[in-house]
Scaffold this motif. Structure first.
Motif, PDB file in Angstrom:
ATOM      1  N   ILE A  19       0.907  -1.064   0.117  1.00 35.97           N
ATOM      2  CA  ILE A  19       0.069  -0.125  -0.125  1.00 35.97           C
ATOM      3  C   ILE A  19       0.911   1.310  -0.042  1.00 35.97           C
ATOM      4  O   ILE A  19       1.840   1.425   0.794  1.00 35.97           O
ATOM      5  CB  ILE A  19      -0.800  -0.066   1.261  1.00 35.97           C
ATOM      6  CG1 ILE A  19      -1.963  -1.212   1.234  1.00 35.97           C
ATOM      7  CG2 ILE A  19      -1.617   1.267   1.536  1.00 35.97           C
ATOM      8  CD1 ILE A  19      -2.862  -1.275   2.335  1.00 35.97           C
ATOM      9  N   GLY A  62       3.833   0.167  -2.015  1.00 32.68           N
ATOM     10  CA  GLY A  62       3.582  -0.381  -3.420  1.00 32.68           C
ATOM     11  C   GLY A  62       4.661   0.167  -4.342  1.00 32.68           C
ATOM     12  O   GLY A  62       4.997  -0.401  -5.253  1.00 32.68           O
ATOM     13  N   CYS A  77       0.464  -6.872  -6.546  1.00 34.33           N
ATOM     14  CA  CYS A  77      -0.734  -6.416  -5.862  1.00 34.33           C
ATOM     15  C   CYS A  77      -0.352  -5.157  -5.373  1.00 34.33           C
ATOM     16  O   CYS A  77       0.098  -5.001  -4.199  1.00 34.33           O
ATOM     17  CB  CYS A  77      -1.394  -7.120  -4.602  1.00 34.33           C
ATOM     18  SG  CYS A  77      -2.802  -6.620  -3.930  1.00 34.33           S
ATOM     19  N   ILE A 135      -1.820  -1.514  -4.363  1.00 35.41           N
ATOM     20  CA  ILE A 135      -3.054  -0.628  -3.773  1.00 35.41           C
ATOM     21  C   ILE A 135      -2.521   0.714  -3.611  1.00 35.41           C
ATOM     22  O   ILE A 135      -1.595   0.880  -2.592  1.00 35.41           O
ATOM     23  CB  ILE A 135      -3.343  -1.269  -2.683  1.00 35.41           C
ATOM     24  CG1 ILE A 135      -4.041  -2.797  -2.840  1.00 35.41           C
ATOM     25  CG2 ILE A 135      -4.459  -0.659  -1.952  1.00 35.41           C
ATOM     26  CD1 ILE A 135      -4.551  -3.483  -1.570  1.00 35.41           C
ATOM     27  N   GLY A 183      -4.558  -0.638  -8.138  1.00 36.95           N
ATOM     28  CA  GLY A 183      -5.864   0.260  -8.030  1.00 36.95           C
ATOM     29  C   GLY A 183      -5.748   1.264  -7.065  1.00 36.95           C
ATOM     30  O   GLY A 183      -4.594   1.254  -6.216  1.00 36.95           O
ATOM     31  N   HIS A 184      -6.677   2.176  -7.067  1.00 37.09           N
ATOM     32  CA  HIS A 184      -6.331   3.365  -6.124  1.00 37.09           C
ATOM     33  C   HIS A 184      -7.714   4.032  -6.094  1.00 37.09           C
ATOM     34  O   HIS A 184      -8.826   3.664  -6.916  1.00 37.09           O
ATOM     35  CB  HIS A 184      -5.430   4.428  -6.705  1.00 37.09           C
ATOM     36  CG  HIS A 184      -5.765   5.214  -7.875  1.00 37.09           C
ATOM     37  ND1 HIS A 184      -5.484   4.597  -9.202  1.00 37.09           N
ATOM     38  CD2 HIS A 184      -6.645   6.286  -8.384  1.00 37.09           C
ATOM     39  CE1 HIS A 184      -6.287   5.427 -10.125  1.00 37.09           C
ATOM     40  NE2 HIS A 184      -6.579   6.463  -9.702  1.00 37.09           N
ATOM     41  N   TRP A 226      -8.672   1.442   0.637  1.00 36.84           N
ATOM     42  CA  TRP A 226      -7.962   0.176   0.392  1.00 36.84           C
ATOM     43  C   TRP A 226      -8.640  -1.051   0.610  1.00 36.84           C
ATOM     44  O   TRP A 226      -8.275  -2.140  -0.039  1.00 36.84           O
ATOM     45  CB  TRP A 226      -6.610   0.392   1.287  1.00 36.84           C
ATOM     46  CG  TRP A 226      -5.944   1.779   1.082  1.00 36.84           C
ATOM     47  CD1 TRP A 226      -5.916   2.359  -0.024  1.00 36.84           C
ATOM     48  CD2 TRP A 226      -5.242   2.395   1.849  1.00 36.84           C
ATOM     49  NE1 TRP A 226      -5.155   3.626   0.093  1.00 36.84           N
ATOM     50  CE2 TRP A 226      -4.497   3.693   1.075  1.00 36.84           C
ATOM     51  CE3 TRP A 226      -4.536   2.238   3.115  1.00 36.84           C
ATOM     52  CZ2 TRP A 226      -3.747   4.477   1.802  1.00 36.84           C
ATOM     53  CZ3 TRP A 226      -3.878   3.238   4.023  1.00 36.84           C
ATOM     54  CH2 TRP A 226      -3.216   4.378   3.155  1.00 36.84           C
ATOM     55  N   LEU A 278     -10.554  -1.978  -2.601  1.00 35.00           N
ATOM     56  CA  LEU A 278      -9.650  -2.502  -3.440  1.00 35.00           C
ATOM     57  C   LEU A 278      -9.132  -3.957  -3.089  1.00 35.00           C
ATOM     58  O   LEU A 278      -9.008  -4.939  -3.924  1.00 35.00           O
ATOM     59  CB  LEU A 278      -8.230  -1.784  -3.618  1.00 35.00           C
ATOM     60  CG  LEU A 278      -8.598  -0.353  -4.421  1.00 35.00           C
ATOM     61  CD1 LEU A 278      -7.395   0.602  -3.987  1.00 35.00           C
ATOM     62  CD2 LEU A 278      -8.960  -0.554  -5.877  1.00 35.00           C
ATOM     63  N   TRP A 279      -8.698  -4.229  -1.836  1.00 34.65           N
ATOM     64  CA  TRP A 279      -8.418  -5.448  -1.384  1.00 34.65           C
ATOM     65  C   TRP A 279      -9.338  -6.700  -1.460  1.00 34.65           C
ATOM     66  O   TRP A 279      -9.106  -7.722  -2.070  1.00 34.65           O
ATOM     67  CB  TRP A 279      -8.068  -5.396   0.134  1.00 34.65           C
ATOM     68  CG  TRP A 279      -7.927  -6.830   0.619  1.00 34.65           C
ATOM     69  CD1 TRP A 279      -8.366  -7.574   1.636  1.00 34.65           C
ATOM     70  CD2 TRP A 279      -6.563  -7.662   0.583  1.00 34.65           C
ATOM     71  NE1 TRP A 279      -7.552  -8.801   2.086  1.00 34.65           N
ATOM     72  CE2 TRP A 279      -6.320  -8.696   1.440  1.00 34.65           C
ATOM     73  CE3 TRP A 279      -5.351  -7.204  -0.300  1.00 34.65           C
ATOM     74  CZ2 TRP A 279      -5.407  -9.427   1.413  1.00 34.65           C
ATOM     75  CZ3 TRP A 279      -4.400  -8.214  -0.234  1.00 34.65           C
ATOM     76  CH2 TRP A 279      -4.246  -9.243   0.646  1.00 34.65           C
ATOM     77  N   PHE A 322      -9.253  -7.666  -5.188  1.00 35.23           N
ATOM     78  CA  PHE A 322      -8.282  -8.238  -5.316  1.00 35.23           C
ATOM     79  C   PHE A 322      -8.579  -9.698  -5.268  1.00 35.23           C
ATOM     80  O   PHE A 322      -8.294 -10.729  -6.033  1.00 35.23           O
ATOM     81  CB  PHE A 322      -6.946  -7.751  -4.684  1.00 35.23           C
ATOM     82  CG  PHE A 322      -5.826  -8.844  -4.819  1.00 35.23           C
ATOM     83  CD1 PHE A 322      -5.137  -9.007  -6.041  1.00 35.23           C
ATOM     84  CD2 PHE A 322      -5.193  -9.405  -3.410  1.00 35.23           C
ATOM     85  CE1 PHE A 322      -3.728 -10.026  -6.079  1.00 35.23           C
ATOM     86  CE2 PHE A 322      -4.505 -10.191  -3.701  1.00 35.23           C
ATOM     87  CZ  PHE A 322      -3.562 -10.575  -4.887  1.00 35.23           C
TER      88      PHE A 322
END
Length: 219
Positions: free
Chosen positions: A88, A92, A110, A112, A164-165, A199, A202-203, A206
């Protein structure tokens, strides 16, 4: 010499392991408190997790990335068929730094809300008319952020990627530029800012993307 990294693990012998790198001043426990570990368990996914504690003083000179490589990724390659790396925000960016330097160690990404890095680099890319027109100097490639963006000019297409964001994230413009370097199916944008509600969303995306099978009842 780097001290041993503190890791928070949830492992049940799955073939996939995801190593999670935290954002600035985050703890591995923050992933647990935000429900990241519980969401894997709730879905019954065959995915092991390892959240790593990062000393901020070791990030800028590359010592943190090297410690993750030596202490976490290399051993994990001996115990798991596929090792994912993710994080994150600053985690990231560090994920990209490690992948750019050692792509053979990373089986999936992954990302984020990945922090875009130094404005010196992103501004230089903008002045050049975009990443495809930007050519860093040999001297500038000693900088980790520059190496990340240089790698993003042509990332290998084979490994699975999630990036992603949040739409309202204060770094959304730079994050979108990172996402654009990967296939459209890899990119995810949700409502939210640079915070845990976005977040967590987004998790969940995923985990629901179909990368991991269900855990066997005996596991």
């Amino acid at each position: 010499m780097m001290q041993p990294l503190r890791c928070l693990r949830a492992e049940r012998g799955a073939s996939d392991l995801l190593v999670l790198l935290p954002g600035a001043y985050m703890r591995p426990e923050d992933f647990v408190e935000a429900g990241f570990f519980a969401e894997v368990e709730r879905r019954g996914l065959a995915l092991d997790l390892c959240a790593v504690a990062i000393d901020m003083a070791t990030v800028s000179d590359g010592r943190a990335a090297e410690a993750v490589r030596q202490q976490v990724l290399l051993p994990a390659r001996q115990t798991h068929e596929r090792v994912w790396l993710g994080g994150i925000s600053l985690g990231g960016l560090m994920t990209l730094e490690i992948t750019a330097g050692h792509p053979e160690l990373v089986g999936g990404l992954c990302l984020i809300a990945p922090y875009p890095g130094s404005r010196l680099v992103t501004n230089a890319i903008a002045r050049a008319g975009g990443i495809d027109h930007w050519t860093p100097s040999e001297a500038s490639l000693r900088d980790p952020d520059t190496r990340v963006w240089h790698w993003l000019k042509a990332p290998p297409p084979v490994r699975p990627v999630f990036v992603g964001h949040g739409r309202q994230d204060r770094f959304a413009e730079g994050m979108a530029q990172i996402a654009e370097r990967f296939p459209p199916a890899s990119r995810h944008e949700v409502e939210g800012d640079h915070d845990w509600p976005a977040w967590r969303t987004l998790w969940s995306r995923f985990l629901d993307a179909g990368h991991f099978p269900a855990r066997s009842p005996s596991a």
